[in-house]
Structure formats: structure tokens, C-alpha cells
Design a protein around this motif. Sequence first.
Motif, short mmCIF file in Angstrom:
data_model
loop_
_atom_site.label_atom_id
_atom_site.label_comp_id
_atom_site.label_asym_id
_atom_site.label_seq_id
_atom_site.Cartn_x
_atom_site.Cartn_y
_atom_site.Cartn_z
N VAL A 140 -18.97 18.28 17.44
CA VAL A 140 -17.52 18.46 17.43
C VAL A 140 -16.82 17.14 17.73
CG1 VAL A 140 -15.59 19.50 18.68
CG2 VAL A 140 -17.49 20.93 17.94
N HIS A 204 -16.06 21.04 2.36
CA HIS A 204 -16.29 21.55 3.71
C HIS A 204 -17.56 20.87 4.25
CE1 HIS A 204 -14.24 24.26 6.24
NE2 HIS A 204 -15.08 25.27 6.23
N TYR A 217 -16.42 24.47 10.25
CA TYR A 217 -15.21 24.94 10.91
C TYR A 217 -14.64 26.09 10.09
CZ TYR A 217 -15.45 20.81 13.84
OH TYR A 217 -15.87 19.86 14.73
N ARG A 221 -9.94 24.79 8.54
CA ARG A 221 -10.03 23.79 9.59
C ARG A 221 -11.05 22.72 9.27
NH1 ARG A 221 -7.59 27.67 12.30
NH2 ARG A 221 -6.32 27.10 14.12
N ASP A 222 -10.77 21.52 9.80
CA ASP A 222 -11.72 20.41 9.67
C ASP A 222 -11.65 19.57 10.94
OD1 ASP A 222 -9.42 18.84 9.46
OD2 ASP A 222 -9.55 18.67 7.29
N VAL A 223 -12.22 18.39 10.88
CA VAL A 223 -12.34 17.54 12.06
C VAL A 223 -11.00 17.02 12.57
CG1 VAL A 223 -12.63 15.37 10.79
CG2 VAL A 223 -13.77 15.66 13.02
N TYR A 225 -8.33 18.84 13.16
CA TYR A 225 -7.61 19.86 13.91
C TYR A 225 -7.87 19.68 15.41
CZ TYR A 225 -6.05 22.73 9.96
OH TYR A 225 -5.41 23.19 8.83
N ARG A 228 -10.27 22.50 16.87
CA ARG A 228 -11.43 22.79 16.02
C ARG A 228 -12.62 23.37 16.78
NH1 ARG A 228 -10.94 17.42 16.96
NH2 ARG A 228 -12.78 16.26 17.70
N LYS A 229 -12.80 22.99 18.05
CA LYS A 229 -13.97 23.44 18.80
C LYS A 229 -13.97 24.96 19.02
CE LYS A 229 -11.87 22.65 23.36
NZ LYS A 229 -12.00 21.90 24.63
N TYR A 231 -13.39 27.16 16.70
CA TYR A 231 -13.58 27.85 15.43
C TYR A 231 -14.83 27.37 14.70
CZ TYR A 231 -8.75 29.25 16.30
OH TYR A 231 -7.61 29.76 16.87
N LYS A 232 -15.93 27.28 15.42
CA LYS A 232 -17.19 26.88 14.79
C LYS A 232 -17.91 28.11 14.22
CE LYS A 232 -18.85 24.58 18.35
NZ LYS A 232 -19.79 23.75 19.13
N ASP A 300 -7.00 33.46 13.95
CA ASP A 300 -6.46 32.20 14.47
C ASP A 300 -5.50 32.54 15.61
OD1 ASP A 300 -5.05 29.90 15.00
OD2 ASP A 300 -4.66 29.39 12.91
#
Length: 336
Positions: A140, A204, A217, A221-223, A225, A228-229, A231-232, A300
Motif C-alpha cells: 500500500v 488496474h 484496489y 480506486r488506485d494508488v 487515493y 486506498r488502504k 479498500y484492498k 464506499d
Amino acid sequence: MKKIYILLLAMTASIFILSSCNNEWEDEQYEQLVSFKAPPNTEGVNWIYVRYKGNGKVTFNLPLIVSGSTPNTQDRTVRIGLDLDTLSIMNREQFGQRQELFYQLLEQKHYSMPETITIPAGQSQVNIPIEFSLADIDEVEKWVLPLQILDDPGGNYQVNPHKHYKRAMLRIMSFNEYSGMYNATQFQITLEGNTTTPLTIDRHRAYVVDDETVFFYAGTRDVDYLDRKNYKVFVRFTDESLDLQNIKKKLEIWSDNAANNKFELGAEQAYYTVQQEMDEVRPYLKHIYFTLFFGYKFEDYTTAPGLRLKYDTKGTMSMQRDLNTLIPDEDQQIQW
């Protein structure tokens, strides 16, 4: 007579000039400066890929070069150190106060390297061996090993003054068989109440968890956001076959934060396929095609405080990994 004298004088001067310049190409045309070979991308970092090994170390060789038009003339013992100041400046310039997006200094327990390395006389390049141990690292975070060439008080070498040559901002990215960038245009993301216009994203990235597991994610979501942690989506590749031809194999899907994001696995069985073929034009190039099919639901709960946005996802993701079979080192063999 005067004309003959002038002519002789001119010929003598020409011969002198030619004789004095005859071997000038043997002299050094540039300064012999010590540099890293780690060109940065637009974000100021150099991505390096390190094979994941759960119980072992992997060596990455970082090139160190001496510039010039002639061979290196002497042994040069070069000092290497961390560059925390540049890392801090780079984070502030790119991300401001959003610390969740900062590049993070790789912890000492995950690497080891020599403090000095010698470039022998007659050689213009050596490799700095950096040993990485990336077991249990959380992908992450955006891990970086910021290095710089330190000045030599004794004048044994000169550091290249250009910032992109005297520093190496190594963005550490571990990889396994299934990690990498997937095409996600066939993976649909639907917001509850708006089923007519599903969302899609072009790509993705799958991040390493262990040898058989990656995580994405959730949703779009991607890096980049901040949350982000939370929503893995974990994906484990099993050897359990789902058909008689042994083509489709089972995927296991879950979330580590289902209590908050209300993650639910889709009704249809998740699976993956792997196909390989050699390139028709370049026979040394192997193509490996990964196709994933799965779906899930999640909520979300962080974008809009007090409001939970419900999403339903389903579809396929695919990745092509190209291997140059002429290259023995796996991290160099893969055409990233």
C-alpha cells in the motif's frame, strides 16, 4: 623573394599546427565524473522490480559509472549514502500536505548494501549490489530507497553535479507470477441506482502479497487515493481446476476490511486462465497471457461522510507479460 619567404613561413606554421594536433583524440575530451545510472520518470523516481521471495533475499545491481572519452585512469573508492533531504523535498513538491500519498523511506530491515564501492582503473562501470528482503512488506505504501553519491574529501573522484546523475531515487516494486498492470476495460463497476451507465477504468495494478496472492484496489480506486488502504481486494491463485481441460483454475477473493466496506463476493465462481506462446517474428520472445474473471460488491464509506455508496463489480481483467528468453536475470527478462 619576399613572397617565397612568406610561403615558406606559412608552410612551416601549418606543419607545426598539424604535428601538435595529431594525437588530440587520445586526450580526455570530457570530465571523468562518477554517476548513477538510474534515470527518473516524470515523478522523479526510477522504478526497479524485485522478485518476491518469502524466505530469502534478492540482489539488485545498480550501475555506477565514470564518464569520459577515455578509460578510467585510477582506482576510485566511491562513497554511497541515503538522500533523505531530496526525498522530503520531492514529496512536498509533488503532494503538498497529503502525506498519505508520500513516497516512504524503505525500512532498513528490508535491504542491505555496501557503504563504499571501488571502480578499478581501466573500468568505467561497476554494479552496486543491493540485497532486498521484501517479505511481509505492505505494498500500500510507495517505498523508495533514496541514494546519493557522497563527495570525497581526498579528491579521489568527482561527483557528477547534475541531480539526476548524482542521485538514484529507487521506487521499489516487488513482483510475482501474477502481479503487474491489467487491462480492465472489460471489468464493469456499477453504482447502486445507476445500472445503465457502468464505470470502467483502463488499467488496474495488482500488487504483491505473497507468491500466490496479489491485491487490487476496489472499484476505481488506485494508488492516488488517500483512503486506498481501506479498500484492498485480495486475489489468491490456486491450482484447483474448474474444468476437465484444466484450463480454468479457481480464484479465492476476499477483503481484510469487510466489517467496514461490507465486501461480498459475487455469485459466479471466480477463475483465471494462463496461456503461453512464442512470438512469430521474434522467436526468443515469450508471451504469457493472464485472464481473470471475478466480481464483488462493496460500500464506499469514506468519500462522503455519513453516506455509504454501494458498488457492484463484475467482469474480466487481462495482462500480457513478455519475456526475453535470451536474458538470464528474471527481473531484466520481463519487458516491463
